[in-house]
Design a protein around this motif. Structure first.
Motif, mmCIF file in Angstrom:
data_model
loop_
_atom_site.group_PDB
_atom_site.id
_atom_site.type_symbol
_atom_site.label_atom_id
_atom_site.label_comp_id
_atom_site.label_asym_id
_atom_site.label_seq_id
_atom_site.Cartn_x
_atom_site.Cartn_y
_atom_site.Cartn_z
ATOM 1 N N MET A 20 42.827 70.904 42.312
ATOM 2 C CA MET A 20 43.720 69.747 42.304
ATOM 3 C C MET A 20 43.347 68.751 43.393
ATOM 4 S SD MET A 20 46.255 69.264 40.125
ATOM 5 C CE MET A 20 47.643 68.545 41.003
ATOM 6 N N ARG A 21 43.018 69.260 44.553
ATOM 7 C CA ARG A 21 42.620 68.376 45.658
ATOM 8 C C ARG A 21 41.374 67.576 45.291
ATOM 9 N NH1 ARG A 21 44.029 68.265 50.971
ATOM 10 N NH2 ARG A 21 45.568 69.760 51.734
ATOM 11 N N ALA A 22 40.408 68.276 44.679
ATOM 12 C CA ALA A 22 39.105 67.660 44.403
ATOM 13 C C ALA A 22 39.094 66.782 43.154
ATOM 14 C CB ALA A 22 38.051 68.764 44.277
ATOM 15 N N ALA A 23 39.890 67.136 42.156
ATOM 16 C CA ALA A 23 39.813 66.466 40.855
ATOM 17 C C ALA A 23 40.456 65.085 40.829
ATOM 18 C CB ALA A 23 40.439 67.351 39.778
ATOM 19 N N ILE A 24 41.450 64.882 41.677
ATOM 20 C CA ILE A 24 42.201 63.619 41.655
ATOM 21 C C ILE A 24 41.748 62.712 42.799
ATOM 22 C CG2 ILE A 24 44.490 62.561 41.704
ATOM 23 C CD1 ILE A 24 43.938 64.393 39.271
ATOM 24 N N LYS A 25 41.551 61.435 42.481
ATOM 25 C CA LYS A 25 41.204 60.451 43.512
ATOM 26 C C LYS A 25 42.513 59.948 44.139
ATOM 27 C CE LYS A 25 36.898 59.126 41.269
ATOM 28 N NZ LYS A 25 36.118 58.054 40.597
ATOM 29 N N ILE A 82 59.492 66.548 41.336
ATOM 30 C CA ILE A 82 58.918 67.869 41.077
ATOM 31 C C ILE A 82 58.208 67.864 39.725
ATOM 32 C CG2 ILE A 82 59.423 70.308 40.654
ATOM 33 C CD1 ILE A 82 61.723 70.060 42.625
ATOM 34 N N ILE A 83 56.957 68.296 39.747
ATOM 35 C CA ILE A 83 56.160 68.425 38.529
ATOM 36 C C ILE A 83 55.825 69.903 38.361
ATOM 37 C CG2 ILE A 83 54.017 67.788 37.354
ATOM 38 C CD1 ILE A 83 54.082 65.215 39.207
ATOM 39 N N VAL A 115 47.118 64.096 34.494
ATOM 40 C CA VAL A 115 47.694 64.179 35.839
ATOM 41 C C VAL A 115 47.804 62.786 36.436
ATOM 42 C CG1 VAL A 115 47.383 65.052 38.188
ATOM 43 C CG2 VAL A 115 46.809 66.510 36.240
ATOM 44 N N ARG A 116 46.768 61.998 36.246
ATOM 45 C CA ARG A 116 46.758 60.635 36.784
ATOM 46 C C ARG A 116 47.902 59.804 36.192
ATOM 47 N NH1 ARG A 116 44.571 55.770 35.472
ATOM 48 N NH2 ARG A 116 43.968 54.425 37.214
ATOM 49 N N LYS A 117 48.118 59.940 34.875
ATOM 50 C CA LYS A 117 49.194 59.178 34.227
ATOM 51 C C LYS A 117 50.570 59.584 34.764
ATOM 52 C CE LYS A 117 46.792 58.271 29.848
ATOM 53 N NZ LYS A 117 46.717 58.622 28.404
ATOM 54 N N VAL A 118 50.750 60.884 34.947
ATOM 55 C CA VAL A 118 52.021 61.373 35.487
ATOM 56 C C VAL A 118 52.238 60.849 36.905
ATOM 57 C CG1 VAL A 118 53.260 63.432 36.281
ATOM 58 C CG2 VAL A 118 52.162 63.427 34.043
ATOM 59 N N LEU A 119 51.170 60.839 37.688
ATOM 60 C CA LEU A 119 51.275 60.363 39.064
ATOM 61 C C LEU A 119 51.585 58.869 39.124
ATOM 62 C CD1 LEU A 119 48.385 62.383 40.747
ATOM 63 C CD2 LEU A 119 50.827 62.595 41.217
ATOM 64 N N LEU A 120 51.046 58.102 38.210
ATOM 65 C CA LEU A 120 51.343 56.669 38.173
ATOM 66 C C LEU A 120 52.815 56.439 37.846
ATOM 67 C CD1 LEU A 120 48.149 55.268 36.391
ATOM 68 C CD2 LEU A 120 48.853 54.842 38.756
ATOM 69 N N ARG A 121 53.364 57.241 36.917
ATOM 70 C CA ARG A 121 54.797 57.127 36.609
ATOM 71 C C ARG A 121 55.650 57.544 37.805
ATOM 72 N NH1 ARG A 121 57.152 60.232 33.393
ATOM 73 N NH2 ARG A 121 55.560 61.774 32.808
#
Length: 253
Positions: A20-25, A82-83, A115-121
């Motif tokens: 998770m740390r590595a995959a997401i910018k 919380i996700i 994951v990126r889409k969820v984080l943007l929301r």
């Protein structure tokens, strides 16, 4: 410049946290991973220091699973996003059991773009809220203990309840009618120790008693309020400078 949103990863699999740390910018999203925990128990103990805005929580963890953790933290940190992370065969179970304000559920292994889409929301929701971890305007609630005896009362409360694994700064602050930030400052000022250090000292002193009696680590950990033996082991070594097994061996010759 706006501050970065803080993310906490709670998963008993270290490899999953590393991925998770590595995959997401994170930096591009205006976020940073500020803390990790290998169990719900460890997360409860360190969450006040990490101060996350977003928490990824694995539903299946030992000692305190994702559902129990979510039930605990949503009562204390109502604005925490919380996700829930869950395997396919647990997915429907998660949706049925968690009748709590969970932001989203994600299937493992997770897809980076999802994951990126969820984080943007999540970021949009956070932008509409003020920083609930910062100082509150009313630091002392209407039901707060008086200034003079508050710290002594809190110390006594900790001495009587430190074996409760769900005890932490925010829980105690709410119990006595203070904001967590105010209690954190006041407790350090009055005792010379951080709240979590004082609490862990009480637990470790009790742990020494069990260790001297030759108790197994998993039993001692549970009895002193840190039922996750891995987190307990780290706390014990920090306190004594020795591993639990070495301390037991040294004191039971």
């Amino acid at each position: 410049m706006d501050r970065k949103y803080r993310v906490m990863l709670i998963d008993d699999e270290e490899s999953a946290r590393k991925l998770m740390r590595a995959a997401i910018k994170w930096d591009e999203l205006g976020m940073e991973v500020t803390g990790e925990a290998a169990s719900g128990v460890e997360a409860i103990n360190i969450i006040d220091d990490v101060q996350p805005d977003i928490a990824f929580v694995d539903i299946s963890m030992p000692f305190m699973d994702g559902i129990e953790f979510t039930q605990t933290v949503t009562a204390r940190y109502p604005h925490l996003i919380i996700i829930i992370m869950t395997a396919f065969d647990e997915f429907e179970y998660a949706r049925k059991c968690v009748s709590l304000p969970v932001f989203d559920y994600m299937l493992k292994p997770m897809v980076r773009e999802e994951v990126r889409k969820v984080l943007l929301r999540a970021k949009e929701k956070l932008a509409s809220q003020k920083d609930y971890w910062e100082e509150s305007k009313s630091e002392v609630g209407p039901g707060a203990a008086s200034e003079a005896d508050a710290t002594e009362l809190i110390k006594k409360y900790l001495e009587e309840n430190f074996t409760d694994s769900k005890l932490n700064l925010t829980f105690v602050a709410q119990h006595f009618g203070f904001s967590a930030s105010y209690l954190s400052r006041k407790f350090k000022q009055d005792t010379g120790k951080k709240f979590v250090e004082y609490l862990n000292d009480l637990r470790m002193k009790e742990a020494l008693r069990y260790a001297k009696g030759g108790s197994k680590m998993y039993y001692t950990a549970s009895e002193v309020g840190i039922p996750d033996p891995n987190y307990f082991s780290r706390c014990f070594k920090k306190y004594t400078g020795m591993s639990y097994s070495d301390y037991v061996a040294e004191n039971n010759k």
